[in-house]
Design a protein around this motif. Structure first.
Motif, PDB file in Angstrom:
ATOM      1  N   PRO A  10      56.036  30.194  35.197  1.00  0.00           N
ATOM      2  CA  PRO A  10      54.654  30.568  36.183  1.00  0.00           C
ATOM      3  C   PRO A  10      53.482  31.503  35.086  1.00  0.00           C
ATOM      4  N   ILE A  11      52.274  31.105  35.501  1.00  0.00           N
ATOM      5  CA  ILE A  11      51.346  31.799  34.672  1.00  0.00           C
ATOM      6  C   ILE A  11      51.481  33.300  34.984  1.00  0.00           C
ATOM      7  N   PRO A  12      51.330  33.952  33.725  1.00  0.00           N
ATOM      8  CA  PRO A  12      51.600  35.354  34.176  1.00  0.00           C
ATOM      9  C   PRO A  12      50.266  35.913  34.589  1.00  0.00           C
ATOM     10  N   PRO A  13      50.569  37.105  35.122  1.00  0.00           N
ATOM     11  CA  PRO A  13      49.620  37.862  36.169  1.00  0.00           C
ATOM     12  C   PRO A  13      48.229  38.099  35.713  1.00  0.00           C
ATOM     13  N   ARG A  14      48.244  38.593  34.458  1.00  0.00           N
ATOM     14  CA  ARG A  14      46.881  38.961  33.758  1.00  0.00           C
ATOM     15  C   ARG A  14      46.038  37.525  33.560  1.00  0.00           C
ATOM     16  N   LEU A  15      46.990  36.607  33.145  1.00  0.00           N
ATOM     17  CA  LEU A  15      46.198  35.490  32.935  1.00  0.00           C
ATOM     18  C   LEU A  15      45.836  34.677  34.287  1.00  0.00           C
ATOM     19  N   ARG A  16      46.720  34.709  35.160  1.00  0.00           N
ATOM     20  CA  ARG A  16      46.320  34.291  36.507  1.00  0.00           C
ATOM     21  C   ARG A  16      45.106  34.655  36.924  1.00  0.00           C
ATOM     22  N   GLU A  17      45.069  35.982  36.967  1.00  0.00           N
ATOM     23  CA  GLU A  17      43.627  36.858  37.336  1.00  0.00           C
ATOM     24  C   GLU A  17      42.452  36.176  36.882  1.00  0.00           C
ATOM     25  N   ALA A  18      42.357  35.875  35.369  1.00  0.00           N
ATOM     26  CA  ALA A  18      41.398  35.432  34.563  1.00  0.00           C
ATOM     27  C   ALA A  18      40.973  33.930  34.949  1.00  0.00           C
ATOM     28  N   LEU A  19      42.063  33.428  35.274  1.00  0.00           N
ATOM     29  CA  LEU A  19      41.714  31.926  35.787  1.00  0.00           C
ATOM     30  C   LEU A  19      41.159  31.943  37.038  1.00  0.00           C
ATOM     31  N   GLN A  20      41.845  32.813  38.041  1.00  0.00           N
ATOM     32  CA  GLN A  20      41.304  32.720  39.384  1.00  0.00           C
ATOM     33  C   GLN A  20      39.705  33.140  39.420  1.00  0.00           C
ATOM     34  N   ALA A  21      39.159  34.046  38.515  1.00  0.00           N
ATOM     35  CA  ALA A  21      37.992  34.114  38.596  1.00  0.00           C
ATOM     36  C   ALA A  21      36.870  32.909  38.212  1.00  0.00           C
ATOM     37  N   LEU A  22      37.626  31.877  37.517  1.00  0.00           N
ATOM     38  CA  LEU A  22      36.778  30.739  37.186  1.00  0.00           C
ATOM     39  C   LEU A  22      36.852  29.647  38.516  1.00  0.00           C
ATOM     40  N   VAL A  23      37.651  30.001  39.449  1.00  0.00           N
ATOM     41  CA  VAL A  23      37.843  28.910  40.381  1.00  0.00           C
ATOM     42  C   VAL A  23      36.552  28.844  41.208  1.00  0.00           C
ATOM     43  N   MET A  24      36.054  27.534  41.376  1.00  0.00           N
ATOM     44  CA  MET A  24      34.825  27.385  42.190  1.00  0.00           C
ATOM     45  C   MET A  24      35.158  27.306  43.598  1.00  0.00           C
ATOM     46  N   ALA A  25      34.447  27.868  44.646  1.00  0.00           N
ATOM     47  CA  ALA A  25      34.722  27.842  46.028  1.00  0.00           C
ATOM     48  C   ALA A  25      34.469  26.534  46.424  1.00  0.00           C
TER      49      ALA A  25
END
Length: 144
Positions: free
Chosen positions: A129-144
């Motif tokens: 699984p993607i580590p939490p801090r990395l997932r948070e940074a990636l989530q910020a790049l998700v386009m709605a």
């Protein structure tokens, strides 16, 4: 009919990048394979700076398992570029990045690409699984 070029407003994050003299090929423009290096550099800088990815000693690393690029207009040294970055799909252990190359100050992309990272445990090369801090940074790049 060709698809419209991606626009600057379609991306969440931008990484400035200067072309280099040796990026040009015999035809006088940046060679197609160099774009993949631009993409990889922009993504990894973001993962290191925003996601805390430790490329030297971290337990988790990202492996590229798929990539593609479409070209719309040539760029050449000494162009200054911006690499647009967003996340198209965020899974449990993988992420699909969507990227675009823009000349500094231009709104239409010169090229657009995508690649998929699968995050793996460094020692076993098995997906994790993607580590939490990395997932948070990636989530910020998700386009709605």
């Amino acid at each position: 009919m060709t698809a419209p070029h991606p626009l600057r407003d379609d991306y969440r994050h931008f990484q400035p990048l200067d072309t280099r003299w040796h990026d040009n090929d015999l035809y006088g423009h940046v060679n197609n394979v160099v774009y993949y290096g631009y993409f990889d550099s922009a993504v990894n800088r973001y993962l290191i700076e925003r996601g805390g990815l430790d490329i030297q000693d971290g337990e988790v690393v990202g492996f590229v398992v798929s990539s593609a690029c479409d070209y719309f207009a040539s760029v050449a040294f000494p162009d200054r570029l911006d690499v647009g970055l967003r996340v198209g799909k965020l899974g449990n252990s993988s992420v699909q990045y969507e990227l675009a190359i823009f000349r500094e100050g231009e709104t239409e992309a010169c090229a657009a690409g995508r690649f998929v990272h699968v995050f793996v445990e460094r020692r076993s090369n098995r997906p994790v699984p993607i580590p939490p801090r990395l997932r948070e940074a990636l989530q910020a790049l998700v386009m709605a």
